[in-house]
Design an enzyme around this catalytic site. Structure first.
Site, PDB file in Angstrom:
ATOM      1  N   ASP A 259      -9.927  16.723 -23.248  1.00 43.89           N
ATOM      2  CA  ASP A 259     -11.287  16.751 -23.776  1.00 43.89           C
ATOM      3  C   ASP A 259     -11.920  15.363 -23.657  1.00 43.89           C
ATOM      4  OD1 ASP A 259     -13.221  18.407 -25.347  1.00 43.89           O
ATOM      5  OD2 ASP A 259     -12.964  16.765 -26.791  1.00 43.89           O
TER       6      ASP A 259
ATOM      7  N   GLU B 254     -11.916  17.080 -18.445  1.00 43.21           N
ATOM      8  CA  GLU B 254     -13.217  17.630 -18.857  1.00 43.21           C
ATOM      9  C   GLU B 254     -14.182  16.468 -19.032  1.00 43.21           C
ATOM     10  OE1 GLU B 254     -14.672  17.435 -22.252  1.00 43.21           O
ATOM     11  OE2 GLU B 254     -15.852  19.278 -22.431  1.00 43.21           O
TER      12      GLU B 254
END
Lengths: 656, 656
Positions: free
Chosen positions: A387, A416
């Protein structure tokens, strides 16, 4: 004389200004001069190219040398001159891991002599002295190895007896002399690192599933058991990776309410990205999901269905994370003594606190974060979606990914990073296997063709592997907010066919499309609440997704992004492209519509050819992979029709 | 963690895996990752570009740092963010020599705080604690230097007294804090080498003159005195460099006769490329040319006429060269004990012997060759044209050129390498100032435009400077063998206008064009005999050459090759191009015909603009540099006519 330590065989002659003799330049593939590894898949051939030359006109020879980074001995594969001083060779790294390769070049003294002897002989010149020089040369180059040595000795003897230079010109002799270890001008290039990964790094269909929404009773918290119950269905759709957002305990302090509200209501479950409470942090499981054993069972069931779990690695901590008590020195405090919560002014994220990656005790922090990954590796997880890596120091990722891969070379990391292009590329270079992309916001034919060409071409193709997500829990893109089924199918077909790695977020198959007004976010997002769904709700496109995944699995051409060629299509609403896996003798053409109404168009293959090197030809026949219909191409192309209400895409296997 | 020693500021933190924080990538200019120097001219600005970034959204700062290679201290120039993480800066190396530059980046902590404070304040958030953090930050960043320190202390005091954050936001305060030495995440890029040369390396018109043919009495050996007599005339034509093929004693053994005959007749003078006899070698002068004092006078007279002498450095030795007796170990012997003469089988060159650059005593040989250059440097020669460098080891040239430039940084080397493109480029990379090119064999519009674009564009432009010779003693190209005056003018105009460095070989101005039948060589070449000419013979094109050189000197745009843009011309026999020197506010457009008959055509400037950055505009007026006629452009172009019998080229100064 200055000499760069990365260049020109300095290892062999660091102090002698008269060496090295060769230039070995423009090595391909190579990322940033060897600063970062090129990415390949274990077991597959790596094609190597380089400019190799020295002064004059002597006959040269070259090898690719390669080894596992930690091995001591180099393997050697011969290189061949292609043209214009450009040489070619190849090798195949057998297993996932870190490799090095380099190029060695030297003068083939015997071949040089032989060439010159024959030219002189042909010109009718007196070659007696030249023959004698050849004799002296083969004696000088005498190989150590027994078999070739005997052969060379025999030739020398025959020449001495007869004086006939023919004995010095034999092809077998040439091969024997070729094994000579005497290569006084041997020059080694700089070393190029290579990261070999397993096939799943190159190709996979991802299904992102929010575990707490997998229950069957509306409003009731889903569990890993509920997830397990869904595995056969998702496997049947043809997905390879089951990706779960964070499964850890969720903080209480400043917990967010529904729709990211600052007001929390009793029973609100909070954002799973606010990680950690008094029961544990990144290596704990949210109690309502089940136990570690339940999780291990989920991993096992996935395996039985030829799927893998991907976990989410989100570094941030809730204010209740154990680390804040155990290691307050890992977090920034403000002048009033409070911890500094996350913010991106003027936006505030009061439910999370970010560790300070540059704090004085940072090495302990970095190791603790690495150990989180290693903990999940110990539970047989080998895929991690990371993330927001772009908000943490790049050297952390480079270090951490290497630490993990040194122990588990089969680990795959997905970045990401929805951020600036240079930063996205830097994350790919430093070791992430795959990366999120701007695909979500590329919605026209021109945008798609330009962007996919960019990320699948040189130089990006050697380090950047896109994973095209049609939606994520954070992003319901504008084009899907009208909820038109053809558009959902079109976006899924684009993602699944253009890229070998693609993904959907659960609910996509149900055409979920209600946004927060004016935003690209879902209304009533399950980031902040439990959503229980009927996964077989009428209007779902599961059959379509299954068809896409089936076509992918049957066609290796679709499971790579190194050979993607856009075709000529005389309709601005339709893109057409050709993908080929030469190794598997498989070529697929796809046409996909960007518009809702029926589209007619010419799909033209132009000068594109398919087939193995030396036998490449234009496409002549295409076979519809859904209907089985076969078409002969006329004039290099074919007139086609798409009715997006039926299927916005056409899929063809191509033969030459 | 592996880290390349050339990358990412390892000098600052070689052992800490948590650093360096910044990525500094894709530095431009930079040749082969810093293996070779970029080439620039002393006193001129070097424009530097780089991708600079780290994680997150903090405000960054960067400097170009640069120094003379041997200096200890770096100079610093600020860089500015251009866009997309690409930064720009510049510096100007003041004198010829070797330089290094690198890039340093760090986080501007104060600017980051200030930006976030203002965003919060604008959003109406409580900023009291943030203000306090700002106060603590400026105390932490307190500069050492007195003046800024007092300013920061005053601001801190005022804030403490009043609590008003305005005191922390002042622009003067920002500038003062900017001088803080505290840059904990300072990252330094790899270092890029730069070779600064003098202006003559970038631009010059060369006149190649065979000294023994400069006498006035037919058949009589010319002398340096004869050469001196011609200097005023050649200077008046506007040439900058007077280049002499070898001036050394010529061997007797196996001397070549007229037209390269193996049979030598009494009185034959031999090839001046067979260097050395019993009177001396590479540091001696052919007795019939005169004395070393005569040569020094020639150098001096050239200087008085703003010209320079260029000497020829041809390594090969005649069999009578003193080195064969003094240093037989420098030469290869054959099994029969004879020296191995030069050959390129089946071709033989019995009048020369090549030293063996890889012999065991090679370092002494290399030093002796270097000392030849240093000897001529001591006679005030600073330009050397090197014969056939591609047949000698590349490391020799790299070493030798550096050895000479370390002592005489103003030395210019021209590479005569008519060989494969990669080798030509390698010689340019390793240090030759200029290079011969394939221009001689590029004869059509398409060939010229493609080739000149290639050698004046990235990446070649940063290391390769073409010197376009229309003819040489070795090459009378096919297109000049018909002896048409317009063609001689066209080739001269192409060379002189396309490239800032160009040259002719004496006799060109007299339209000498008789070839050996079927060859690209001169009949009765003065490589093997004395040719006495009337330099003012009717039909000569000296006035035309003078016009070309005059236009060049009056237009700095023509004295560079970094800004060359081909224009649209609707006639396949005519090329048109635009060159600009922004620094000198000078733009020139040229049209040149490749055919003999009258040519009409549109010269169209398309979207090309001229002028300083921020004020660039399309060309609106062009002024004929020969006739003075002015034309307003209509529709971005102009209809023109060339009559090659008058002048195959048109020259215009452009204004916006």
């Amino acid at each position: 004389m200055r000499r760069s330590p990365l260049q020109d065989g300095w290892e062999l002659s660091p102090n002698d200004p008269t060496g090295p003799r060769f230039r070995i330049e423009d090595i391909y593939p190579c990322v940033d001069g060897g600063r970062y590894p090129i990415k390949r898949v274990a077991g597959e051939s790596v094609e190597i190219w380089a400019d190799i030359f020295r002064e004059g006109h002597d006959v040269l020879a070259a090898n690719v040398i390669w080894r596992e980074e930690k091995a001591n001995d180099w393997h050697r594969e011969p290189m061949r001159l292609h043209s214009n001083d450009r040489w070619h060779g190849r090798f195949a790294p057998p297993t996932p891991g870190w490799y090095l390769f380099a190029i060695e070049a030297w003068t083939d003294q015997y071949a040089t002599w032989r060439k010159e002897f024959l030219l002189k002989q042909e010109a009718g010149q007196d070659v007696a002295l030249t023959a004698r020089e050849g004799y002296e040369l083969i004696i000088e180059l005498m190989p150590y190895e027994r078999e070739p040595r005997l052969l060379v000795e025999a030739a020398a003897e025959k020449f001495t007896e007869t004086g006939d230079p023919a004995h010095l010109l034999d092809d077998l002799l040439a091969a024997a002399i070729g094994t000579s270890e005497l290569r006084p001008d041997l020059t080694r290039s700089h070393v190029v690192p290579l990261l070999a990964e397993r096939e799943r790094a190159r190709a996979g269909a991802w299904y992102e599933m929010v575990p707490r929404s997998q229950g069957r009773v509306p409003g009731q918290h889903g569990t890993f058991k509920d997830c397990i119950a869904r595995v056969p269905e998702i496997a049947d759709l043809g997905f390879d990776v089951l990706y779960l957002p964070p499964i850890h305990p969720i903080g209480h302090t400043n917990r967010k309410g529904k729709n990211n509200s600052l007001k929390v209501a009793p029973g609100d479950v909070g954002s799973f990205y606010a990680i950690g409470d008094e029961t544990g942090g990144h290596d704990a499981i949210h109690p309502e999901l089940g136990t570690l054993d339940d999780f291990r069972r989920l991993v096992e069931v996935c395996k039985q269905h030829n799927m893998e779990i991907a976990l989410d690695f989100a570094v941030q901590c809730s204010p209740d994370h154990p680390w804040l008590k155990q290691h307050p020195e890992w977090f920034k405090t403000r002048p009033d003594g409070t911890f500094k919560f996350a913010e991106n002014p003027p936006k505030k994220y009061e439910d999370i606190v970010n560790p300070d990656f540059t704090c004085p005790d940072r090495i302990a922090l970095w190791e603790a974060l690495r150990d989180v990954i290693l903990f999940w590796c110990a539970q047989s997880v080998r895929i991690f979606r990371v993330d927001n890596p772009h908000t943490k120091p790049l050297p952390f990722w480079e270090w951490m990914i290497r630490e993990v891969r040194d122990r588990h070379p089969d680990t795959i990391f997905l970045s990401e990073a929805f951020t600036r292009p240079k930063v996205m590329r830097a994350l790919a270079k430093l070791g992430f296997s795959q990366s999120y992309s701007y695909f979500t916001w590329r919605t026209t034919k021109a945008e798609i063709e330009e962007y996919l060409t960019e990320i699948t071409s040189h130089p990006a193709r050697d380090f950047f592997r896109p994973n095209l997500f049609v939606t994520t829990p954070d992003i319901l893109p504008v084009q899907l907010q009208t909820g038109e089924t053809w558009m959902f199918k079109s976006r899924a077909a684009l993602a699944a066919m253009l890229s070998s790695n693609y993904g959907i977020y659960n609910g996509f198959e149900l055409i979920e499309h209600e946004p927060l007004p004016g935003r690209e976010e879902y209304l009533d997002s399950e980031k902040y609440e439990i959503r229980t769904r009927d996964w077989n709700r009428p209007g779902n496109i599961k059959a379509y997704l299954k068809q896409l995944n089936t076509i992918r699995r049957q066609n290796p051409a679709l499971l790579q992004t190194n050979d993607l060629r856009f075709l000529q299509v005389d309709n601005g609403n339709v893109t057409g492209f050709l993908k080929e896996s030469i190794e598997h003798d498989n070529a697929v053409a796809v046409a996909i519509s960007f518009a809702g109404g029926p589209q007619e168009f010419w799909l033209h293959f132009g000068a594109d050819e398919i087939g193995r090197s030396g036998n490449r030809k234009g496409v002549r026949v295409i076979e519809n992979l859904v209907t089985g219909e076969r078409h002969m191409l006329e004039w290099g192309g074919i007139r086609l029709r798409i009715d997006p209400n039926d299927d916005p895409a056409l899929f063809f296997r191509c033969t030459a």
